[in-house]
Design a protein around this motif. Structure first.
Motif, short mmCIF file in Angstrom:
data_model
loop_
_atom_site.label_atom_id
_atom_site.label_comp_id
_atom_site.label_asym_id
_atom_site.label_seq_id
_atom_site.Cartn_x
_atom_site.Cartn_y
_atom_site.Cartn_z
N LEU A 130 0.86 -1.18 0.00
CA LEU A 130 0.00 0.00 0.00
C LEU A 130 0.89 1.23 0.00
N ASP A 131 0.94 1.89 -1.15
CA ASP A 131 1.93 2.95 -1.30
C ASP A 131 1.53 3.89 -2.44
N THR A 132 2.55 4.39 -3.16
CA THR A 132 2.31 5.39 -4.21
C THR A 132 2.13 4.78 -5.60
N GLY A 133 2.08 3.46 -5.67
CA GLY A 133 1.98 2.79 -6.97
C GLY A 133 3.24 1.99 -7.24
N ILE A 134 3.44 1.63 -8.49
CA ILE A 134 4.62 0.84 -8.83
C ILE A 134 4.99 1.05 -10.30
N GLU A 135 6.28 1.17 -10.56
CA GLU A 135 6.78 1.30 -11.93
C GLU A 135 7.20 -0.08 -12.40
N GLY A 165 7.67 7.46 -6.77
CA GLY A 165 8.83 6.58 -6.68
C GLY A 165 8.93 5.81 -5.38
N HIS A 166 8.17 6.20 -4.37
CA HIS A 166 8.26 5.57 -3.05
C HIS A 166 7.78 4.12 -3.09
N GLY A 167 6.63 3.89 -3.71
CA GLY A 167 6.09 2.54 -3.78
C GLY A 167 6.99 1.59 -4.54
N THR A 168 7.62 2.09 -5.60
CA THR A 168 8.56 1.28 -6.38
C THR A 168 9.76 0.89 -5.53
N ALA A 169 10.25 1.84 -4.72
CA ALA A 169 11.39 1.56 -3.84
C ALA A 169 11.04 0.50 -2.81
N VAL A 170 9.86 0.63 -2.19
CA VAL A 170 9.44 -0.35 -1.19
C VAL A 170 9.25 -1.72 -1.82
N ALA A 171 8.58 -1.76 -2.97
CA ALA A 171 8.36 -3.04 -3.65
C ALA A 171 9.69 -3.66 -4.09
N GLY A 172 10.66 -2.81 -4.42
CA GLY A 172 11.99 -3.31 -4.80
C GLY A 172 12.68 -4.00 -3.65
#
Length: 226
Positions: A130-135, A165-172
């Motif tokens: 649950l965040d800003t999305g994902i790239e 970019g936050h959600g992508t970082a977390v998912a990474g």
């Protein structure tokens, strides 16, 4: 037992990694932002099973946040007239996203190395972010299964971008620590701000779609939740 232990290690790692940049040093109150966006006249209301919500809220702006429970976001200056028909009612609050830290010292503190040993086969695990999305095009996700997901900011299925970019970082981070697990992205933030109604809707959606673990990397300036 395994899911619980792994969930705890993963959540603790992400929490401390985020906090290491001072995210919890002082909570920032977003009163002016909330007032400008009408947050102080919005409430997250859980109604009793027998409540006729449509009739009660006739003439008011409202949105259902769960398909399985009577949880609604209600816009009104005063909701005392609903008290007879509610289980709970909380004011809508905005929340600021935490920045992630690159300090690898937290990996040792949280025993991430031990988590790697436990996570040999996580192909049946679904982790909701649950965040800003994902790239999705990020090279880190080349061999990661990312499901369609859900955008709670607009109430539609599908998350295919991350403007912050936050959600992508977390998912990474999750894709490295929890190799093989599926990622279920839930967008709950637009413009760097998270409202509690989006979190509630996102959590319900993640559970309804089979998430084993839910990751929420934000900070909260209030003393109670939501």
């Amino acid at each position: 037992m395994f899911k619980r232990l792994f969930s705890f290690i993963l959540s603790l790692y992400l929490l401390l990694a985020a906090a290491s940049e001072g995210g919890f040093a002082g909570f920032t109150c977003f009163d002016s932002y909330a007032k400008e966006n009408g947050a102080f006249s919005r409430y997250i209301v859980t109604f009793t099973p027998d409540a006729d919500v449509d009739s009660l809220l006739e003439g008011y702006e409202y949105k259902r946040l769960s398909s399985s429970e009577k949880v609604y976001l209600v816009t009104a200056d005063d909701i005392s007239f609903l008290s007879r028909y509610t289980v709970s009612a909380e004011k809508e609050l905005p929340r600021d996203l935490l920045d992630l830290s690159r300090d690898s010292g937290w990996m040792d503190m949280c025993a991430v190395g031990e988590a790697f040993k436990l996570s040999s086969d996580l192909s049946d695990i679904v982790i909701a972010v649950l965040d800003t999305g994902i790239e999705r095009s990020h090279p880190e996700f080349k061999n990661v299964v990312i499901t369609e997901g859900y955008d709670a900011t607009i109430g539609k299925n599908g998350v295919y971008a991350d403007t912050e970019g936050h959600g992508t970082a977390v998912a990474g981070i999750i894709s490295v620590v929890a190799k093989g697990a599926k990622i279920y992205p839930v967008k709950v933030s637009s413009g760097g701000m998270v409202y509690s109604s989006a979190l509630v809707e996102g959590i319900y959606n993640a559970v309804d779609n089979g998430a084993d673990i839910i990751n929420i990397s934000i900070k909260d300036y209030s003393s109670r939740y939501p």
